[in-house]
Every structure is written in C-alpha cells, then in structure tokens.
Motif scaffolding. Structure first.
Motif, PDB file in Angstrom:
ATOM      1  N   GLU A  64       0.825  -1.219   0.000  1.00 54.18           N
ATOM      2  CA  GLU A  64       0.000   0.000   0.000  1.00 54.18           C
ATOM      3  C   GLU A  64       0.861   1.272   0.000  1.00 54.18           C
ATOM      4  N   TYR A  65       2.164   1.134   0.290  1.00 55.55           N
ATOM      5  CA  TYR A  65       3.062   2.306   0.357  1.00 55.55           C
ATOM      6  C   TYR A  65       3.737   2.525  -0.993  1.00 55.55           C
ATOM      7  N   ASP A  66       4.300   3.741  -1.159  1.00 54.29           N
ATOM      8  CA  ASP A  66       4.975   4.073  -2.417  1.00 54.29           C
ATOM      9  C   ASP A  66       6.266   3.254  -2.580  1.00 54.29           C
ATOM     10  N   ASP A  67       6.652   3.007  -3.816  1.00 56.27           N
ATOM     11  CA  ASP A  67       7.936   2.368  -4.175  1.00 56.27           C
ATOM     12  C   ASP A  67       8.134   1.011  -3.500  1.00 56.27           C
ATOM     13  N   THR A  68       7.168   0.136  -3.656  1.00 59.32           N
ATOM     14  CA  THR A  68       7.298  -1.199  -3.060  1.00 59.32           C
ATOM     15  C   THR A  68       6.962  -2.284  -4.099  1.00 59.32           C
ATOM     16  N   PRO A  69       7.676  -2.290  -5.251  1.00 59.90           N
ATOM     17  CA  PRO A  69       7.288  -3.214  -6.338  1.00 59.90           C
ATOM     18  C   PRO A  69       7.451  -4.690  -5.999  1.00 59.90           C
ATOM     19  N   VAL A  70       8.469  -5.031  -5.221  1.00 57.08           N
ATOM     20  CA  VAL A  70       8.671  -6.467  -4.921  1.00 57.08           C
ATOM     21  C   VAL A  70       7.552  -6.972  -4.007  1.00 57.08           C
ATOM     22  N   ASN A  71       7.182  -6.162  -3.006  1.00 55.16           N
ATOM     23  CA  ASN A  71       6.069  -6.561  -2.138  1.00 55.16           C
ATOM     24  C   ASN A  71       4.756  -6.642  -2.920  1.00 55.16           C
ATOM     25  N   THR A  72       4.584  -5.714  -3.863  1.00 58.10           N
ATOM     26  CA  THR A  72       3.365  -5.734  -4.685  1.00 58.10           C
ATOM     27  C   THR A  72       3.308  -7.023  -5.507  1.00 58.10           C
ATOM     28  N   THR A  73       4.460  -7.410  -6.059  1.00 55.73           N
ATOM     29  CA  THR A  73       4.511  -8.634  -6.868  1.00 55.73           C
ATOM     30  C   THR A  73       4.256  -9.867  -5.996  1.00 55.73           C
ATOM     31  N   LEU A  74       4.936  -9.937  -4.846  1.00 51.88           N
ATOM     32  CA  LEU A  74       4.750 -11.106  -3.966  1.00 51.88           C
ATOM     33  C   LEU A  74       3.291 -11.211  -3.509  1.00 51.88           C
ATOM     34  N   ALA A  75       2.716 -10.059  -3.130  1.00 45.19           N
ATOM     35  CA  ALA A  75       1.319 -10.073  -2.674  1.00 45.19           C
ATOM     36  C   ALA A  75       0.398 -10.516  -3.814  1.00 45.19           C
ATOM     37  N   GLY A  76       0.653 -10.004  -5.025  1.00 47.29           N
ATOM     38  CA  GLY A  76      -0.182 -10.362  -6.183  1.00 47.29           C
ATOM     39  C   GLY A  76      -0.133 -11.859  -6.473  1.00 47.29           C
ATOM     40  N   LEU A  77       1.074 -12.448  -6.380  1.00 43.31           N
ATOM     41  CA  LEU A  77       1.202 -13.875  -6.686  1.00 43.31           C
ATOM     42  C   LEU A  77       0.486 -14.740  -5.647  1.00 43.31           C
ATOM     43  N   LEU A  78       0.662 -14.391  -4.356  1.00 42.39           N
ATOM     44  CA  LEU A  78      -0.015 -15.178  -3.305  1.00 42.39           C
ATOM     45  C   LEU A  78      -1.531 -15.003  -3.396  1.00 42.39           C
ATOM     46  N   ARG A  79      -1.979 -13.771  -3.690  1.00 39.95           N
ATOM     47  CA  ARG A  79      -3.429 -13.544  -3.808  1.00 39.95           C
ATOM     48  C   ARG A  79      -3.985 -14.334  -4.996  1.00 39.95           C
ATOM     49  N   ALA A  80      -3.211 -14.393  -6.089  1.00 43.26           N
ATOM     50  CA  ALA A  80      -3.670 -15.161  -7.260  1.00 43.26           C
ATOM     51  C   ALA A  80      -3.785 -16.637  -6.891  1.00 43.26           C
ATOM     52  N   TRP A  81      -2.815 -17.141  -6.121  1.00 42.60           N
ATOM     53  CA  TRP A  81      -2.870 -18.548  -5.692  1.00 42.60           C
ATOM     54  C   TRP A  81      -4.118 -18.780  -4.831  1.00 42.60           C
ATOM     55  N   GLU A  82      -4.382 -17.872  -3.873  1.00 42.76           N
ATOM     56  CA  GLU A  82      -5.561 -18.015  -3.001  1.00 42.76           C
ATOM     57  C   GLU A  82      -6.854 -17.961  -3.823  1.00 42.76           C
ATOM     58  N   HIS A  83      -6.863 -17.032  -4.789  1.00 41.45           N
ATOM     59  CA  HIS A  83      -8.058 -16.859  -5.619  1.00 41.45           C
ATOM     60  C   HIS A  83      -8.341 -18.132  -6.415  1.00 41.45           C
ATOM     61  N   GLU A  84      -7.281 -18.685  -6.998  1.00 43.78           N
ATOM     62  CA  GLU A  84      -7.430 -19.874  -7.836  1.00 43.78           C
ATOM     63  C   GLU A  84      -7.934 -21.070  -7.018  1.00 43.78           C
TER      64      GLU A  84
END
Ligand code: KPL
Length: 293
Positions: free
Chosen positions: A269-289
């Motif tokens: 949610e904070y500025d300049d955090t691309p790696v956390n955004t990517t990690l969160a996106g991948l885990l959320r995609a796994w949970e969603h699937e």
C-alpha cells in the motif's frame, strides 16, 4: 491472574501452557486439540517439560471476565477475535500475531490493547505442544511509550517462566518484524523452500529487497529503520530458523488462506514497493485460484 488465550495453535498453546503453571488459564482453540486438553491436560515438551490442566474451550465462555486476553489467531481472524473477546471484558489484550494493523482492529472493540513480538518456536498436535526454540516476548503499547498494563503482563509471564520484557519502541519493533516476515514468508511459500534455503540462493535477493522496501515504508511513517538494519535482521532470523517451514509455506501446503494481506499486502500500500506488490499479487492469485479469497 485470569488469562484467556484466543487461538490455541502452536504458539498459543505454548504460551498458554506455560502460563497455566501459575495462572488461571482458559485456552480457546480448535475441537480435536481442545478435546484432548480437556480430557487429559496439556503436555509442554521439547525445551520445556510441563503438564498442566488449563480450561479448554472452542468458544469464549459467556460469563468469563478476565484480566488478560492473549490473541494468537491469524491476522485475517483478528476482527472476529475482537468481537468474541468483548464478552470476557479483558482489562488488557496482548496481540502476539504476524503482520501490522492487528492492534488497531482490536482497539476498535477493546481497551488496554498491547502489541507484542515473540521469538519462541513451537509445533503442536492434539494435547501436546513442543517448544522448538526458547526465545523472548517483547511487549508494550502499540504506539510506543510505557503502560502499567505492559509491566503487569510482563511480570505475569516472568512468574510462569517465560522470558518477557517491556519495550517503549513497539512501533519500530513491529515494523522490523514485518520486514522479516515480508522477506521470508512469501518467498519461502512461493518457492516451497525452508527458511534456511534463503541464505544464499536464487530467492535471497528477493527476500532482502522485500525487507528493504518494508524499511522504506516504515520511514514513510516516520519510523527510523534502515534497509541495512532489516537485511541484518532477516539474515539473523534465517540463520536461527534455518530448518523451519515458514507459517505461510505451512498455510500454502495445507491449502489454507495465508496472512499475505497483513504482511506483503500491507507494505504494497506504500509508495515504491514493487517487490512486495509482486509477492502479494502472486499469493493472492494462488488463493483466488483455490477459492480461498
Ligand atoms: O514468523 C515467522 C513465520 O514463519 O511466520 C518466521 C520468523 C519467518 C519464522 O518462520
């Protein structure tokens, strides 16, 4: 002291079991474990050797009023815990959970909320908890400073043989712990590796960058935490828990929802955090699937 432990999994059972040596403890947890504890007591083994008979329940008793409630549930269950705990009117509430934001959710329903970090290690099976590492509990007001509740809770822990200290800088400690979890939990869960394999491998840079970004987010909140400090903390924890399976990898292996929202998702949610955004996106995609969110 009358104490209720809400979330008697591995950590909750270890802390509750130790506290039951000298305090009046009620543990609230899942059915098979609570049934074993009710029928035969709780064995605390490994680095400890204790047998105790705490009260064991699957819900918060309706008429109980307690001095202290300890919350050890997963971060996504915090809101439900807060609502359930209102019933037992605790004078103080201690969160020993992963992620940031748990104390704020508890405070919406309860007074006397304290933040804590815990480096004891534990695993459990019905009726037994194994202490795999003696660590330390550090606690204090979530916004920093001192409180009489914190002193009283630390003394109650010490009286039961747990190592506990009061800290006036909990915000900084919580952010440092968050940095450790952002660096270790999601990378180990996605790569299906033990914590120790982050020591020097293909995912090491991801772990360290996620932690550095967390320090960057902390500084956006005015917390004095450097990237080098959190990388050092990540390395220390990887070393101390090399043989452990992170809690997020355990969740993924058991196809349960993870704490991604309160860990990497919180930092994203904070500025300049691309790696956390990517990690969160991948885990959320796994949970969603898997239909878990
Ligand atoms: O807290 C942890 C977790 O797994 O949630 C660490 C410190 C990473 C240990 O495994």
């Amino acid at each position: 002291m009358k104490i209720l432990v809400f979330g008697a999994g591995s950590l909750g059972s270890l802390i509750g079991g130790m506290l039951a040596r000298v305090h009046d403890v009620t543990m609230v947890g899942r059915k098979p474990h609570m049934r074993s504890v009710r029928d035969g007591g709780l064995v605390v083994e490994g680095k400890m050797d204790v047998r105790v008979t705490p009260n064991a329940r699957t819900t918060v008793p309706a008429s109980a009023s307690v001095d202290l409630a300890i919350v050890t549930v997963k971060s996504f269950d915090t809101s439900q815990a807060a609502r359930a705990l209102v019933r037992c009117e605790p004078h103080a509430v201690l969160s020993l959970q992963n992620g940031l934001g748990n104390e704020r959710i508890l405070s919406e329903h309860l007074d006397g909320v304290l933040a804590g970090t815990c480096t004891y290690g534990a695993t459990y099976e019905p009726g037994r908890v194994r202490c795999t590492g003696v660590g330390e509990i550090v606690l204090g007001p979530p916004d920093g400073g001192r409180s009489k509740h914190a002193d009283r809770v630390a003394s109650a822990f010490e009286a039961a043989g747990l190592i506990a200290t009061v800290a006036e800088d909990m915000p900084r400690r919580l952010w440092e712990k968050l940095a450790v979890n952002t660096g270790i939990n999601a990378p180990t869960a996605l790569a299906r590796i033990k914590n120790g394999e982050l020591d020097a491998g293909p995912a090491t840079e991801i772990a360290e960058t996620a932690a550095r970004e967390t320090a960057h987010a902390a500084r956006q909140e005015g917390i004095d935490l450097t990237g080098d400090e959190v990388v050092e903390a990540v390395r220390r924890v990887i070393d101390a828990t090399a043989d452990n399976t992170s809690s997020m990898l355990q969740d993924v292996r058991s196809e349960r929802p993870t704490e991604i929202d309160a860990i990497n998702g919180y930092v994203a949610e904070y500025d300049d955090t691309p790696v956390n955004t990517t990690l969160a996106g991948l885990l959320r995609a796994w949970e969603h699937e898997r239909g878990l969110r």
